[in-house]
Design a protein around this motif. Structure first.
Motif, PDB file in Angstrom:
ATOM      1  N   GLN A  86      29.201 -20.095  11.697  1.00  0.00           N
ATOM      2  CA  GLN A  86      29.475 -21.388  10.934  1.00  0.00           C
ATOM      3  C   GLN A  86      29.005 -22.006  10.381  1.00  0.00           C
ATOM      4  O   GLN A  86      27.209 -21.973  10.525  1.00  0.00           O
ATOM      5  N   LEU A  87      28.648 -22.309   9.037  1.00  0.00           N
ATOM      6  CA  LEU A  87      28.219 -23.693   8.732  1.00  0.00           C
ATOM      7  C   LEU A  87      28.506 -25.268   8.948  1.00  0.00           C
ATOM      8  O   LEU A  87      29.476 -25.353   8.111  1.00  0.00           O
ATOM      9  N   ILE A  88      28.091 -25.701   9.522  1.00  0.00           N
ATOM     10  CA  ILE A  88      28.721 -27.273   9.470  1.00  0.00           C
ATOM     11  C   ILE A  88      27.978 -28.327   8.706  1.00  0.00           C
ATOM     12  O   ILE A  88      26.506 -28.547   8.524  1.00  0.00           O
ATOM     13  N   VAL A  89      28.811 -29.042   8.714  1.00  0.00           N
ATOM     14  CA  VAL A  89      28.059 -30.137   7.870  1.00  0.00           C
ATOM     15  C   VAL A  89      28.394 -31.626   8.204  1.00  0.00           C
ATOM     16  O   VAL A  89      30.004 -31.858   8.004  1.00  0.00           O
ATOM     17  N   PRO A  90      27.600 -32.161   9.517  1.00  0.00           N
ATOM     18  CA  PRO A  90      28.066 -33.191  10.252  1.00  0.00           C
ATOM     19  C   PRO A  90      27.916 -34.056   9.647  1.00  0.00           C
ATOM     20  O   PRO A  90      26.919 -34.691   9.091  1.00  0.00           O
ATOM     21  N   ALA A  99      27.302 -29.321  16.149  1.00  0.00           N
ATOM     22  CA  ALA A  99      26.269 -28.832  14.785  1.00  0.00           C
ATOM     23  C   ALA A  99      25.850 -28.359  16.615  1.00  0.00           C
ATOM     24  O   ALA A  99      24.835 -27.532  15.883  1.00  0.00           O
ATOM     25  N   MET A 100      24.383 -29.098  16.567  1.00  0.00           N
ATOM     26  CA  MET A 100      24.152 -28.835  17.542  1.00  0.00           C
ATOM     27  C   MET A 100      23.521 -27.283  18.193  1.00  0.00           C
ATOM     28  O   MET A 100      23.167 -27.136  18.983  1.00  0.00           O
ATOM     29  N   ARG A 101      25.285 -27.958  19.111  1.00  0.00           N
ATOM     30  CA  ARG A 101      25.538 -27.116  20.457  1.00  0.00           C
ATOM     31  C   ARG A 101      26.080 -25.592  19.513  1.00  0.00           C
ATOM     32  O   ARG A 101      25.629 -24.797  20.168  1.00  0.00           O
ATOM     33  N   LEU A 102      26.498 -25.566  18.284  1.00  0.00           N
ATOM     34  CA  LEU A 102      26.849 -23.817  18.051  1.00  0.00           C
ATOM     35  C   LEU A 102      25.681 -23.593  17.422  1.00  0.00           C
ATOM     36  O   LEU A 102      25.096 -22.441  17.334  1.00  0.00           O
ATOM     37  N   ALA A 103      24.163 -24.406  16.745  1.00  0.00           N
ATOM     38  CA  ALA A 103      22.740 -23.696  16.526  1.00  0.00           C
ATOM     39  C   ALA A 103      22.225 -23.040  17.722  1.00  0.00           C
ATOM     40  O   ALA A 103      22.065 -22.809  17.806  1.00  0.00           O
ATOM     41  N   HIS A 104      22.542 -23.715  18.989  1.00  0.00           N
ATOM     42  CA  HIS A 104      22.122 -23.842  20.286  1.00  0.00           C
ATOM     43  C   HIS A 104      22.505 -22.612  20.967  1.00  0.00           C
ATOM     44  O   HIS A 104      21.445 -21.784  21.533  1.00  0.00           O
ATOM     45  N   LEU A 105      23.927 -22.217  20.503  1.00  0.00           N
ATOM     46  CA  LEU A 105      23.950 -20.511  20.979  1.00  0.00           C
ATOM     47  C   LEU A 105      24.330 -19.840  19.533  1.00  0.00           C
ATOM     48  O   LEU A 105      24.543 -18.405  20.425  1.00  0.00           O
TER      49      LEU A 105
END
Length: 81
Positions: free
Chosen positions: A4-8, A17-23
């Motif tokens: 996923q690309l997240i644009v918060p 967004a931080m959690r997805l990147a951390h995962l």
């Protein structure tokens, strides 16, 4: 199972967004940096990294194994009853 690309832009989106990147299942792009060029670069990076795809698929399988989708549907249905 798709990276996923997240644009918060507000509220808990930054935390998500931080959690997805951390995962290891996605990347985040600050709203202030969104334009055609940066989107192209970041989406290209997202699609070119096998580790993101592999990790996304692994996390999706973990969620399916745990019955997450079924439990979520049952919880939503219970709220509407």
């Amino acid at each position: 199972g798709v990276p996923q690309l997240i644009v918060p832009s507000a509220y808990d989106q930054f935390d998500n967004a931080m959690r997805l990147a951390h995962l290891g299942v996605g990347l985040s792009l600050p709203m202030a940096r969104v334009n055609a060029q940066t989107l192209s670069v970041v989406l290209g990076r997202l699609l070119a990294q096998p580790s993101l795809r592999d990790r996304s698929q692994a996390v999706a399988l973990q969620m399916d194994v745990a019955g997450f989708h079924e439990q979520a549907c049952l919880a939503v249905e219970a709220l509407s009853a």
